[in-house]
Write an enzyme that holds these catalytic residues in place. Structure first.
Site, PDB file in Angstrom:
ATOM      1  N   GLU A 287      41.299  45.126  43.182  1.00 52.19           N
ATOM      2  CA  GLU A 287      42.069  44.911  44.424  1.00 52.19           C
ATOM      3  C   GLU A 287      42.543  46.247  44.995  1.00 52.19           C
ATOM      4  O   GLU A 287      42.633  46.421  46.208  1.00 52.19           O
ATOM      5  CB  GLU A 287      43.237  43.948  44.143  1.00 52.19           C
ATOM      6  CG  GLU A 287      42.730  42.517  43.968  1.00 52.19           C
ATOM      7  CD  GLU A 287      43.527  41.663  42.999  1.00 52.19           C
ATOM      8  OE1 GLU A 287      44.672  42.004  42.680  1.00 52.19           O
ATOM      9  OE2 GLU A 287      42.972  40.640  42.549  1.00 52.19           O
TER      10      GLU A 287
ATOM     11  N   GLU B 265      36.055  43.682  34.690  1.00 56.04           N
ATOM     12  CA  GLU B 265      36.413  42.511  35.492  1.00 56.04           C
ATOM     13  C   GLU B 265      35.404  42.321  36.616  1.00 56.04           C
ATOM     14  O   GLU B 265      35.467  43.033  37.635  1.00 56.04           O
ATOM     15  CB  GLU B 265      37.800  42.699  36.107  1.00 56.04           C
ATOM     16  CG  GLU B 265      38.898  42.917  35.094  1.00 56.04           C
ATOM     17  CD  GLU B 265      40.274  42.613  35.683  1.00 56.04           C
ATOM     18  OE1 GLU B 265      40.934  41.706  35.171  1.00 56.04           O
ATOM     19  OE2 GLU B 265      40.662  43.266  36.667  1.00 56.04           O
TER      20      GLU B 265
ATOM     21  N   LYS C  80      50.329  40.986  39.307  1.00 59.89           N
ATOM     22  CA  LYS C  80      50.010  41.334  40.710  1.00 59.89           C
ATOM     23  C   LYS C  80      51.298  41.260  41.540  1.00 59.89           C
ATOM     24  O   LYS C  80      52.368  41.619  41.051  1.00 59.89           O
ATOM     25  CB  LYS C  80      48.901  40.420  41.243  1.00 59.89           C
ATOM     26  CG  LYS C  80      47.687  40.390  40.305  1.00 59.89           C
ATOM     27  CD  LYS C  80      46.473  39.748  40.898  1.00 59.89           C
ATOM     28  CE  LYS C  80      45.346  39.777  39.880  1.00 59.89           C
ATOM     29  NZ  LYS C  80      44.085  39.251  40.375  1.00 59.89           N
TER      30      LYS C  80
ATOM     31  N   GLY D 239      40.260  35.444  40.108  1.00 64.27           N
ATOM     32  CA  GLY D 239      41.012  34.498  40.929  1.00 64.27           C
ATOM     33  C   GLY D 239      40.149  33.405  41.553  1.00 64.27           C
ATOM     34  O   GLY D 239      40.601  32.670  42.416  1.00 64.27           O
TER      35      GLY D 239
ATOM     36  N   SER E 228      39.461  35.143  35.656  1.00 60.90           N
ATOM     37  CA  SER E 228      39.661  33.718  35.378  1.00 60.90           C
ATOM     38  C   SER E 228      39.716  33.386  33.886  1.00 60.90           C
ATOM     39  O   SER E 228      39.227  32.348  33.453  1.00 60.90           O
ATOM     40  CB  SER E 228      38.586  32.880  36.087  1.00 60.90           C
ATOM     41  OG  SER E 228      38.697  33.034  37.497  1.00 60.90           O
TER      42      SER E 228
ATOM     43  N   HIS F  79      42.218  48.808  39.463  1.00 60.31           N
ATOM     44  CA  HIS F  79      41.959  47.369  39.612  1.00 60.31           C
ATOM     45  C   HIS F  79      41.117  47.149  40.866  1.00 60.31           C
ATOM     46  O   HIS F  79      41.272  47.863  41.862  1.00 60.31           O
ATOM     47  CB  HIS F  79      43.284  46.602  39.707  1.00 60.31           C
ATOM     48  CG  HIS F  79      43.077  45.121  39.633  1.00 60.31           C
ATOM     49  ND1 HIS F  79      42.711  44.376  40.729  1.00 60.31           N
ATOM     50  CD2 HIS F  79      43.115  44.262  38.588  1.00 60.31           C
ATOM     51  CE1 HIS F  79      42.546  43.113  40.350  1.00 60.31           C
ATOM     52  NE2 HIS F  79      42.789  43.020  39.057  1.00 60.31           N
TER      53      HIS F  79
ATOM     54  N   ASN G 119      48.492  40.666  34.233  1.00 63.84           N
ATOM     55  CA  ASN G 119      48.578  41.349  35.518  1.00 63.84           C
ATOM     56  C   ASN G 119      49.250  40.375  36.483  1.00 63.84           C
ATOM     57  O   ASN G 119      48.609  39.478  37.005  1.00 63.84           O
ATOM     58  CB  ASN G 119      47.164  41.725  35.995  1.00 63.84           C
ATOM     59  CG  ASN G 119      47.184  42.425  37.342  1.00 63.84           C
ATOM     60  OD1 ASN G 119      48.246  42.765  37.862  1.00 63.84           O
ATOM     61  ND2 ASN G 119      46.008  42.640  37.906  1.00 63.84           N
TER      62      ASN G 119
HETATM   63  P1  PGA Z   1      42.589  36.288  37.309  1.00 64.10           P
HETATM   64  O1  PGA Z   1      42.812  37.844  37.618  1.00 64.10           O
HETATM   65  O2  PGA Z   1      42.830  36.097  35.843  1.00 64.10           O
HETATM   66  O3  PGA Z   1      43.549  35.575  38.177  1.00 64.10           O
HETATM   67  O4  PGA Z   1      41.142  35.998  37.665  1.00 64.10           O
HETATM   68  C1  PGA Z   1      42.418  38.834  36.709  1.00 64.10           C
HETATM   69  C2  PGA Z   1      42.721  40.199  37.258  1.00 64.10           C
HETATM   70  O5  PGA Z   1      42.561  40.417  38.469  1.00 64.10           O
HETATM   71  O6  PGA Z   1      43.144  41.103  36.525  1.00 64.10           O
END
Ligand code: PGA
Length: 253
Positions: A99, A169, A11, A175, A215, A97, A9
């Site tokens: 976000e 997740e 983003k 993140g 992460s 997601h 991803n």
């Molecule tokens: P990350 O993000 O691996 O940076 O924690 C995962 C995600 O949001 O899909």
């Protein structure tokens, strides 16, 4: 047997040039990847055509959109429909997601509509779920995630859910550098499968790939993916670095 999947991803990161350089490295490394493994690259809308062309006919690698709109077409300035994605040959889309849920107020009901339009157009959704920190601290994460599944997916038929892709997740691990422990990931992902099995039966539940996200890094992917109910990962930060993401792909069971 359900598919083991490494999904990236990106983003809102990378220029086209950077994205194509990253993709070139990933493609080189995945030429020899076990064909039962899938690599899905969730890239920004403007890059989809280019990345899809770059992937060409490498069978086990797919370009995915990071979002789609819930309506078929019409006066929705700035939105992208599933039909548009299909028309450029895209087969996968990330739906729900955290976000999108948090910054763009996407509700479980809205995500049910997005899932429906995906099925209408034969698009494969990667459905994200997961709890915020307060819910984890209150130890009510199982109920929280079960409600996300019930309200967005449980109107689907067993046929539609067969071979489906879910990404669990936990928001507190995205993140943040804070990964769920192997036990935490296994426990809730086994629970997700159990909830699905209770409604749809174990054949359907066992066919679903449940990815872990939050992460995931080159250093921890192997142990997380080794968990029985973890069928790969949805990876943000570490998917932007070719050597890291290739290590993550090679960590699939
Ligand atoms: P990350 O993000 O691996 O940076 O924690 C995962 C995600 O949001 O899909």
């Amino acid at each position: 047997m359900r598919k083991q999947i490494a999904a990236a991803n990106w983003k809102m990161n990378l220029t086209l040039e950077q994205g194509m350089a990253l993709t070139a490295d990933i493609l080189k490394a995945t030429l020899t990847t076990d064909i039962t493994h899938q690599v899905i690259l969730g890239v920004p809308f403007p890059y989809l055509i280019a990345i899809k062309a770059q992937i060409g006919n490498q069978e086990n690698v797919f370009a995915a959109a990071q979002n789609c709109y819930s309506k078929a077409s019409g006066a929705y300035t700035g939105e992208v429909s599933v039909e548009m994605l299909k028309s450029i040959g895209i087969t996968h889309v990330i739906v729900g997601h955290s976000e999108r849920r948090e910054y763009f107020n996407e509700s479980n009901a809205m995500l049910a509509d997005k899932i429906n339009i995906c099925f209408e157009y034969g698009m494969t959704p990667i459905f994200c779920c997961g709890e915020p920190l307060a819910i984890r601290e209150a130890e009510t994460q199982n109920g929280f995630v079960a409600t996300q599944l019930e309200e967005s997916l449980f109107h689907l038929s067993p046929e539609q859910l067969t071979g489906f892709i879910i990404a669990y997740e936990p928001i507190w691990a995205i993140g943040t550098g804070k990964t769920a422990t192997n036990e935490q990931a296994q426990e809730i992902q086994a629970y997700i499968r159990k909830v699905i099995a209770a409604k749809y039966g174990s054949t359907v539940a066992d066919s679903i790939s449940i990815l872990y996200g939050g992460s995931v890094k080159a250093a921890n992917a192997k142990e997380i993916f080794a968990q029985q109910d973890v069928d790969g990962g949805l990876v943000g930060g570490a998917s932007l670095v070719a050597t890291d993401f290739v290590t993550i792909i090679n960590s699939l069971k």
